[in-house]
Scaffold this active site. Structure first.
Site, PDB file in Angstrom:
ATOM      1  N   ASP A  97      32.542 -14.066  15.025  1.00 39.32           N
ATOM      2  CA  ASP A  97      32.614 -14.532  16.418  1.00 39.32           C
ATOM      3  C   ASP A  97      33.727 -13.842  17.185  1.00 39.32           C
ATOM      4  OD1 ASP A  97      34.352 -15.931  14.615  1.00 39.32           O
ATOM      5  OD2 ASP A  97      34.789 -17.405  16.169  1.00 39.32           O
ATOM      6  N   LYS A 120      35.728  -5.183  13.449  1.00 36.41           N
ATOM      7  CA  LYS A 120      34.456  -5.754  12.999  1.00 36.41           C
ATOM      8  C   LYS A 120      33.312  -5.334  13.928  1.00 36.41           C
ATOM      9  CE  LYS A 120      33.626  -8.255  10.054  1.00 36.41           C
ATOM     10  NZ  LYS A 120      33.121  -7.928   8.675  1.00 36.41           N
ATOM     11  N   THR A 165      40.118  -9.708   6.324  1.00 37.55           N
ATOM     12  CA  THR A 165      39.936 -10.922   7.124  1.00 37.55           C
ATOM     13  C   THR A 165      41.238 -11.629   7.499  1.00 37.55           C
ATOM     14  OG1 THR A 165      39.631 -12.217   5.097  1.00 37.55           O
ATOM     15  CG2 THR A 165      37.639 -11.356   6.169  1.00 37.55           C
ATOM     16  N   ASP A 184      35.093   1.116  -4.897  1.00 33.41           N
ATOM     17  CA  ASP A 184      35.954   1.264  -3.725  1.00 33.41           C
ATOM     18  C   ASP A 184      35.081   1.693  -2.549  1.00 33.41           C
ATOM     19  OD1 ASP A 184      37.769   1.840  -1.761  1.00 33.41           O
ATOM     20  OD2 ASP A 184      38.828   3.412  -2.871  1.00 33.41           O
ATOM     21  N   TYR A 216      41.284  -7.383  14.473  1.00 33.80           N
ATOM     22  CA  TYR A 216      40.205  -7.832  13.593  1.00 33.80           C
ATOM     23  C   TYR A 216      38.860  -7.780  14.316  1.00 33.80           C
ATOM     24  CZ  TYR A 216      37.295 -11.076  10.919  1.00 33.80           C
ATOM     25  OH  TYR A 216      36.251 -11.663  10.219  1.00 33.80           O
TER      26      TYR A 216
END
Length: 284
Positions: free
Chosen positions: A103, A130, A63, A37, A126
Site C-alpha cells: 500500500d 517497491k 521491509t 541470492d 520503501y
C-alpha cells in the site's frame, strides 16, 4: 508445475510452505538468501533454468520501512533490481511471476479505498523501491501478477500483532497512532489467495488484497489486547506527529479488493476473524 518461492523464511514465505502440503501436485523450491541470492542475476538465471521453473512467487523484500531511509542502496537492490532478475529469468521459460507489493505505493491522501488504477505516489524509500519493483517485474515478464497488500502479520517473524501482545504484557501503558487508517492482512489469507491464483491461472496485472474492514492502528491494538486477554495495559491514542519516524507513512491506505474477488471468485475474511485465528495459533 515447478514453483520457486523466494523469501521462504519470512512471514508470507512460511505461510506458503504450510499450504504447500495441501497442493502436493506441484514441486516447490523454497529459498531464502542461503539457498539463492536473488540480487545475483547469474545465480537467478541458473537456478530458474537448471530447475525448469514454471512460476515464481517473490515473497522476498526489504521491509524495514524506517531503516530503508538509511539503507537506500540495499533496499533498491532487493525491492527493485531483484524482482527484475527473477521476472526476466522466468520469462525465458515462458513462465509466470507473482510479485508481492504494498500500500506504500500510495501517499495516503485518499479518503475512499484505493483501486488498482488510482495514481501512485509513494513518499518513502520503501514505497518508491517497491513501486519500481512492480514496474521492473512487469517489464521483464509478460505474465506478471502484482498483489499489493498492507499491514501484514502472522504467527511467524516480527510483526505488529506480536509486538503489541508483548508490550501489552510488559507495560502498564502504551501510546498508539489513531490517525493512520488501513486494513490488517493475515499472511495466511494472502498465501491462500496466491495458491488460488496459480491454481486457476495467473492473470497478469495489478491486484489489491487485504482482509475486509477498516481500522486504525489504535483500534487494532485495542482488539489485539481484547482477543489476547490482556487487561492490565492502558492504550492511549496518539497523533502521527507525536510519534515521528524516519519514513513517511500513508494516513489512509485502505485497499479496494473488488478486482481480485471478481477475478478469482474468492471471499475475503473480516480482519477480526483472521486476527482471532492468528492469536489462537500463537497461544497454541
Amino acid at each position: 508445475m515447478k514453483i520457486l518461492v523466494t523469501g521462504c523464511n519470512g512471514q508470507l514465505g512460511n505461510e506458503m510452505q504450510l499450504l504447500e502440503a495441501k497442493h502436493p501436485q506441484h514441486t516447490y523450491f523454497n529459498t531464502d538468501v542461503a539457498e539463492l541470492d536473488i540480487t545475483n542475476q547469474a545465480a537467478v538465471e541458473a537456478f530458474v533454468s537448471d530447475n525448469e521453473i514454471d512460476g515464481i512467487v517473490n515473497c522476498a523484500a526489504y521491509t524495514a520501512v524506517d531503516k530503508a531511509e538509511e539503507n537506500q542502496e540495499l533496499c533498491t537492490i532487493l525491492n527493485t533490481v531483484a524482482p527484475g532478475y527473477l521476472a526476466a529469468a522466468v520469462e525465458k521459460r515462458g513462465g509466470w511471476m507473482i510479485q508481492i507489493s504494498t500500500d506504500y505505493v500510495f501517499d495516503g491522501t485518499n479518503h475512499t479505498p484505493y483501486v488498482e488504477t488510482d495514481p501512485v505516489c509513494p513518499n518513502s524509500t520503501y514505497g518508491r523501491t517497491k513501486l519500481a519493483g512492480e514496474e521492473a517485474a512487469q517489464k521483464a515478464c509478460a505474465k506478471t501478477m502484482i498483489i499489493r497488500t498492507a499491514w501484514l502479520y502472522s504467527t511467524f517473524g516480527n510483526n505488529f500483532v506480536k509486538t503489541m501482545i508483548r508490550l501489552g504484557q510488559e507495560r502498564p501503558e502504551l501510546g498508539v497512532i489513531f490517525d493512520q487508517i488501513g486494513t490488517p492482512t493475515y499472511a495466511r489469507d494472502l498465501a491462500a489467495v496466491i495458491f488460488t491464483a496459480f491454481e486457476k491461472g495467473v492473470n497478469p496485472g495489478v491486484y489489491h488484497f487485504s482482509n475486509e474492514g477498516v481500522i486504525s492502528w489504535y483500534d487494532f491494538t485495542k482488539a489485539i489486547h481484547r482477543i489476547a486477554g490482556i487487561k492490565t495495559c492502558k492504550v492511549r491514542p496518539l497523533h502521527t506527529e507525536e510519534y515521528p519516524t524516519p519514513a513517511n507513512r500513508p494516513h489512509y491506505s485502505v485497499l479496494d479488493k473488488t478486482k481480485i474477488k471478481q477475478t478469482y471468485g474468492i471471499d475475503i475474511p473480516y480482519w477480526e476473524e483472521s486476527l482471532t485465528e492468528c492469536i489462537k495459533k500463537l497461544k497454541d
